[in-house]
Design a protein around this motif. Structure first.
Motif, PDB file in Angstrom:
ATOM      1  N   TYR A 182      20.560 -29.814  27.921  1.00  0.00           N
ATOM      2  CA  TYR A 182      21.589 -28.962  27.329  1.00  0.00           C
ATOM      3  C   TYR A 182      20.955 -27.909  26.440  1.00  0.00           C
ATOM      4  CZ  TYR A 182      25.775 -27.264  25.198  1.00  0.00           C
ATOM      5  OH  TYR A 182      26.772 -26.423  24.780  1.00  0.00           O
ATOM      6  N   SER A 196      20.111 -24.988  10.012  1.00  0.00           N
ATOM      7  CA  SER A 196      20.502 -26.331  10.416  1.00  0.00           C
ATOM      8  C   SER A 196      19.622 -27.332   9.710  1.00  0.00           C
ATOM      9  CB  SER A 196      20.309 -26.511  11.926  1.00  0.00           C
ATOM     10  OG  SER A 196      20.866 -25.426  12.626  1.00  0.00           O
ATOM     11  N   PHE A 214      18.452 -31.324  10.402  1.00  0.00           N
ATOM     12  CA  PHE A 214      18.449 -32.543  11.216  1.00  0.00           C
ATOM     13  C   PHE A 214      18.003 -33.668  10.325  1.00  0.00           C
ATOM     14  CE2 PHE A 214      19.189 -31.239  15.602  1.00  0.00           C
ATOM     15  CZ  PHE A 214      19.096 -29.850  15.512  1.00  0.00           C
ATOM     16  N   GLY A 258      13.948 -31.423  24.626  1.00  0.00           N
ATOM     17  CA  GLY A 258      13.367 -31.906  23.373  1.00  0.00           C
ATOM     18  C   GLY A 258      14.275 -32.852  22.621  1.00  0.00           C
ATOM     19  N   LEU A 259      15.501 -32.395  22.296  1.00  0.00           N
ATOM     20  CA  LEU A 259      16.376 -33.222  21.466  1.00  0.00           C
ATOM     21  C   LEU A 259      16.844 -34.479  22.213  1.00  0.00           C
ATOM     22  CD1 LEU A 259      18.586 -30.666  19.499  1.00  0.00           C
ATOM     23  CD2 LEU A 259      16.720 -32.077  18.645  1.00  0.00           C
TER      24      LEU A 259
HETATM   25  P1  ADP Z   1      15.030 -26.321  23.906  1.00  0.00           P
HETATM   26  O1  ADP Z   1      13.951 -26.532  24.783  1.00  0.00           O
HETATM   27  O2  ADP Z   1      16.075 -25.424  24.447  1.00  0.00           O
HETATM   28  O3  ADP Z   1      14.677 -26.064  22.521  1.00  0.00           O
HETATM   29  P2  ADP Z   1      15.973 -28.748  22.750  1.00  0.00           P
HETATM   30  O4  ADP Z   1      16.456 -30.009  23.358  1.00  0.00           O
HETATM   31  O5  ADP Z   1      14.865 -28.857  21.838  1.00  0.00           O
HETATM   32  O6  ADP Z   1      15.746 -27.716  23.917  1.00  0.00           O
HETATM   33  O7  ADP Z   1      17.160 -28.106  22.015  1.00  0.00           O
HETATM   34  C1  ADP Z   1      18.383 -28.054  22.605  1.00  0.00           C
HETATM   35  C2  ADP Z   1      19.148 -26.886  22.040  1.00  0.00           C
HETATM   36  O8  ADP Z   1      19.465 -27.131  20.680  1.00  0.00           O
HETATM   37  C3  ADP Z   1      18.473 -25.612  22.028  1.00  0.00           C
HETATM   38  O9  ADP Z   1      18.640 -24.874  23.257  1.00  0.00           O
HETATM   39  C4  ADP Z   1      19.013 -24.867  20.843  1.00  0.00           C
HETATM   40  O10 ADP Z   1      20.017 -24.061  21.268  1.00  0.00           O
HETATM   41  C5  ADP Z   1      19.472 -25.928  19.970  1.00  0.00           C
HETATM   42  N1  ADP Z   1      18.620 -26.197  18.799  1.00  0.00           N
HETATM   43  C6  ADP Z   1      17.730 -27.152  18.638  1.00  0.00           C
HETATM   44  N2  ADP Z   1      17.176 -27.110  17.416  1.00  0.00           N
HETATM   45  C7  ADP Z   1      17.760 -26.066  16.788  1.00  0.00           C
HETATM   46  C8  ADP Z   1      17.586 -25.463  15.501  1.00  0.00           C
HETATM   47  N3  ADP Z   1      16.703 -25.909  14.583  1.00  0.00           N
HETATM   48  N4  ADP Z   1      18.320 -24.357  15.177  1.00  0.00           N
HETATM   49  C9  ADP Z   1      19.214 -23.875  16.076  1.00  0.00           C
HETATM   50  N5  ADP Z   1      19.390 -24.383  17.310  1.00  0.00           N
HETATM   51  C10 ADP Z   1      18.664 -25.492  17.678  1.00  0.00           C
END
Ligand code: ADP
Length: 979
Positions: A926, A967, A969, A942-943
């Motif tokens: 996502y 943000s 976390f 990643g997340l």
């Molecule tokens: P990506 O490879 O897209 O970073 P992640 O799973 O790490 O994938 O993150 C998923 C989505 O969460 C990202 O596409 C981004 O839109 C959002 N995201 C993650 N961390 C942050 C953050 N620190 N600030 C804003 N958006 C974030």
């Protein structure tokens, strides 16, 4: 020697007897001649006329007795005079205003007129015999004859009278036996009587007898004969003196008297001086059924009412002893076995010249009617008294001048009035009236008194005790005398308080009903029992846009839609015929627009106590909207049915965990049958595999909170035990709050595709890893060789960076594949979190010089877990923080700990995450795709991996964000427990 005087007085006595009889009559009696001149008037008649006999006798009846004069009497007199037939007449005397009952009987040369005053005149039971004669003059006349006989009966001397009568010469008689004379010899019976008498007289006895002698042709005489022996000095019988009185006339008079007595409408009787009754007239005998012989002496007492006997006997004895008048009321039985009737018995003694009583004459007058009338009067007076005291009304009597004369107890009790209080002023009673009613009552009373009209007035009377007023209806009628003059007023006052109240309530309820009918949203109508419409409320008239004349009768039918008319008429006629109420729906034309609207029409019969229909009440309820809704509902039901019957979506209705209804698609998908459904053995909770329970419960909570369910993926265990991946959505049924409709989409095809994709990713990343690893090794070797040779290898360095990135990507892909397959494994080692974080921050700071990573606090905790994986978590969070805050200079890391857990917050000042996407960013692949983030590379893994690892260590990860501001976390991890 004989005494002619005594014979004479004997004759006079007969006349007197008759007169006395007439004198004792309680009724007035006149004798008149053919010229209607009064010949005789008895005592009652004189009393009636107020004149003495002398004053009236010889004068015309009509002049002397003006109180009797009437056409009826005149005609009756004429008729009786002409026809010689007795008659009677009853009429109201125009002079005295009393009822007269006059009986007329012919006499020789005239009439006998008997007048009975008052209504209760006794009725004659038989007409007066026609041969009855009365001639007072005829009673005069004395013929006496005497003779002297030898004891053997030889005539010695004889006076002239018999000789002259018999027209024989003296010498033809003298010396011959008397029995052989012509007048004696012609009748053997008389001869025998005479012989026997002479024989007895010659033995010294004085003999009396009556006999008939024949003087000459056509001349018989009735004689009373006395033969007296006369003795000489030696006491021998010397001669006999025979003296005869001609009693022919007396006999005739007596016969006439008896006929007359019999003709008198009263019952007449005579009695000996000692009180022993000796004769009774025919009427008496007819009435009592006794013969004269049976009634003689005290025999008449047998027809006297036993209760009256002692009293009557005493009265009669006293009268006989004292010689005074006798008058008593007694009951005599009719016909020895019949009923008793009341009679007034009267008697007067007849005396001779020495005042010796020689006879009693008595009459018995039927006074039954009078007695009954008296009794009735008494009873009706008593009844009236009881009535006035027992009727529930107030009763009062006013005199003709208006003064109150009597009020009943109820009146006194209610008003507390004392009669004396108001006896001087005719209007004083008004004080008991409500002030508002006084004048009205007074005016009406005055009118009634002036005109004699009935008085009627509704008025409020004050209760003397409570002071409260109640409504009364007062009514009074005048009582008039025979001349029509008002004597008094009888009045009643009836308590109508309740009636008034009911009337008022009725009026109010009628008004309420009217208002109700007019305010009801329905169209309301009423009809007669035969169905004739006679009332329509305003709504109806407004709707049809007509006056009531436009709908009454059957005209309303014109407003019914032509297609509905026949049906409507049939139903209505059936209803009228059976008396059963029915409902019918039809369309009625709206007068103004001409449009038809649907109405539900109901008619209900209103019946009386006997069940007869008095009216029909009906309403027309506008159901146009309802009809439309029904139509819409029908359509939506149709659509729902189509949906239900869809072969794509499985649908079931659940109540609790139980599936109560399902479409064929759902049954086909899960392998259950309709029979399974019917017996209730399909339970969707039991169909849910354990690993989906948590998600399912979460979905239930969402459903409870929002009445609907965002579709989510899960699996059902089919009847045969196989698993079916599905997408499930649902909603609570509005009208059945316990029922949930659930839509089930077979997800197996997509799942299979996904699986294949996962398999491909897993395979591809494996396949990529080996050549990458080799490439990375070779570049490293090459880099070393070049470095040894002292050559610049900057291109190689950047190549190594790209290879590292590629390796990282492939690692992530592999991790994702492992997570998907449930094969991600964690080592269990003690991890010094502070040290690990320092190390990561140092590395990150070196590779990302654009941002300053600030670390605040420590966790001072040793965790049990996989060091590398945990490092992966924070590397990822820091790298995202830097990546998504391109304009910021710092990224902060706050560390804190409680005895149980360590908390690590990673904060940036970047783009932030919209609220609705915060939950989704932990999903696989996502990515938030807004314009600013579009340029930032990433694959959305990643997340997903971070979340898995944190969960795998028993921790939690949450995010807090403000779009445009940054943000945070927050990761919480449990500390290692001692031991
Ligand atoms: P990506 O490879 O897209 O970073 P992640 O799973 O790490 O994938 O993150 C998923 C989505 O969460 C990202 O596409 C981004 O839109 C959002 N995201 C993650 N961390 C942050 C953050 N620190 N600030 C804003 N958006 C974030």
């Amino acid at each position: 020697m004989f005494n002619p005087q005594s014979s004479e007085s004997s004759m006079l006595t007969s006349r007197e007897m008759l007169l006395i009889t007439l004198e004792t009559l309680p009724d007035a009696l006149f004798v008149v001649d053919d010229a209607t001149t009064i010949v005789y008037a008895n005592a009652s008649a004189q009393t009636m006329l107020g004149a003495t006999r002398e004053e009236v006798c010889g004068k015309p009846l009509w002049r002397c007795a003006p109180q009797l004069v009437s056409t009826a009497l005149y005609q009756a007199v004429q008729k009786t005079t002409q026809t010689r037939v007795p008659s009677e007449v009853e009429y109201l005397s125009p002079v005295t205003q009393t009822w007269l009952h006059v009986q007329l009987a012919p006499t020789m040369g005239g009439l006998m007129v008997q007048v009975h005053q008052g209504r209760a005149a006794a009725r004659r039971e038989a007409p007066v015999p026609q041969d009855e004669r009365l001639s007072i003059e005829d009673l005069n006349g004395l013929y006496s004859r005497v003779g002297v006989l030898t004891p053997e009966g030889i005539v010695l001397e004889i006076n002239e009278v018999p000789l002259a009568e018999a027209r024989v010469r003296r010498e033809e008689v003298i010396g011959y036996p008397l029995v052989e004379t012509r007048w004696w010899s012609c009748s053997p019976t008389s001869q025998e009587q005479l012989c026997a008498a002479i024989a007895r007289a010659s033995r010294g006895e004085t003999v009396r007898f009556e006999a008939v002698v024949h003087l000459r042709e056509g001349l018989d005489r009735h004689l009373e004969v006395a033969i007296t022996p006369h003795r000489d000095a030696e006491h021998h019988i010397a001669y006999l003196v025979i003296a005869s009185i001609d009693i022919t006339e007396r006999k005739r008079a007596e016969a006439e008297l008896h006929a007359l007595i019999d003709a008198i409408p009263q019952m007449v009787w005579t009695s000996q001086p000692d009180g022993s009754h000796d004769s009774f007239n025919q009427r008496w005998c007819d009435y009592t059924g006794l013969s004269t012989e049976e009634a003689q002496g005290e025999g008449w007492m047998q027809c006297l009412h036993p209760e009256d006997r002692p009293r009557v006997r005493t009265a009669w004895q006293r009268a006989v002893q004292t010689g005074g008048g006798y008058e008593t009321e007694l009951r005599l039985r009719q016909n020895t076995i019949g009923e008793y009737r009341w009679f007034l018995a009267r008697a007067m003694p007849v005396r001779d010249e020495t005042s010796q009583i020689i006879k009693w004459f008595g009459t018995s007058t039927d006074i039954e009617e009078k007695k009954r009338a008296e009794q009735q009067l008494k009873e009706s007076r008593e009844s009236l008294r009881v009535l006035t005291e027992t009727v529930p009304q107030l009763v009062w009597v006013r005199r003709s001048d208006g003064l109150l004369e009597y009020v009943n107890q109820r009146y006194r009790d209610y008003t507390g009035l004392m009669l004396e209080q108001i006896q001087s002023d005719p209007w004083a009673y008004l004080q008991f009236f409500h002030p508002d009613d006084r004048e009205g009552s007074r005016v009406l009373w005055q009118h009634a008194l002036d005109t004699g009209d009935m008085y009627e007035h509704e008025q409020r009377l004050r209760n003397g005790q409570t002071g409260e007023y109640r409504w009364f209806l007062a009514r009074a009628m005048p009582v008039r005398d025979e001349r029509g003059q008002i004597i008094k007023w009888f009045g009643t006052s009836t308590d109508i308080e309740e009636k008034k109240r009911v009337e008022q309530q009725l009026k109010e309820s009628r008004e309420e009903l009217r208002v109700l009918l007019e305010t009801m949203p329905q169209l309301v109508w009423t009809t007669r029992p035969d169905g004739f419409l006679e009332y329509g409320n305003q709504h109806l008239l407004t709707y049809l846009n007509v006056p009531v004349e436009g709908v009454n009768g059957d005209q309303w039918l014109h407003f019914v839609h032509p297609d509905d008319r026949q049906k409507t008429w049939t139903v209505w006629q059936t209803q009228l015929r059976t008396g059963q109420s029915h409902e019918v729906e039809y369309r009625l034309r709206e007068g103004k627009t001409g449009n038809y609207r649907w109405f539900l029409v109901r008619g209900i019969p209103f019946r009386d106590e006997q069940g007869h229909i008095l009216k029909w009440f009906g309403t027309c309820t506008d159901i146009e909207d309802q009809k439309r809704t029904e139509e819409a509902l029908r359509q939506s039901q149709e659509r729902a049915n189509v949906l239900m019957n869809s072969s794509i979506i499985g649908i079931f209705v659940g109540e609790g965990d139980q599936i109560v209804d399902a479409n064929d698609t759902f049954l086909r998908m899960t392998g259950y049958t309709r029979e399974d459904l019917r017996v209730g053995c399909i339970n969707w909770m039991q169909m849910t595999p354990p690993e989906y329970l948590a998600r399912t419960q979460q979905a239930q909570q969402e459903l409870d909170a929002q009445q609907s369910l965002t579709p989510y993926e899960k699996e059902y265990v089919c009847k045969d035990g196989s698993r079916l991946p599905v997408l499930v959505g649902g909603a609570l049924l509005q009208h059945h709050p316990f029922q949930v409709i659930t839509f089930v989409l077979d997800n197996s095809a997509r799942k299979e595709l996904e699986q294949r994709k996962d398999d491909f990713i897993s395979m591809a990343s494996h396949e990529l890893r080996n050549p990458l690893t080799a490439l990375k090794l070779q570049t490293t070797l090459l880099h070393r060789q070049l470095t040894k040779q002292g050559l610049q290898a900057s291109a190689l360095s950047s190549m190594q960076t790209q290879i590292n990135k590629l390796t990282r990507l492939v690692e992530d892909l592999l991790d994702v594949s492992k997570i998907q397959a449930g094969k991600l494994e964690y080592r269990q080692e003690a991890v010094d979190l502070d040290a690990l974080l320092r190390e990561i921050v140092d590395t990150m700071q070196q590779t990302h010089p654009s941002h300053t990573i600030l670390v605040r606090g420590t966790v001072q905790a040793i965790l049990l877990g996989d060091r590398d994986r945990l490092g992966q978590v924070f590397t990822n969070l820091l790298s995202n923080a830097i990546k998504y805050s391109p304009d910021a200079q710092t990224v902060e890391m706050d560390l804190s700990a409680s005895p149980e857990e360590a908390t690590i917050r990673v904060r940036d000042h970047g783009l932030g995450i919209p609220r609705e996407q915060r939950d989704k960013i932990f999903d696989r692949f996502y990515r938030v795709t807004d314009s600013r983030k579009r340029g930032i590379p990433g694959l959305g893994m990643g997340l997903y991996i971070v979340g898995e690892i944190v969960n795998g260590h028993g921790g939690t990860i949450t995010v807090d964000s403000d779009v445009g501001k940054g943000s945070t976390f927050q990761v919480t991890l449990p500390k290692k427990r001692d031991g």
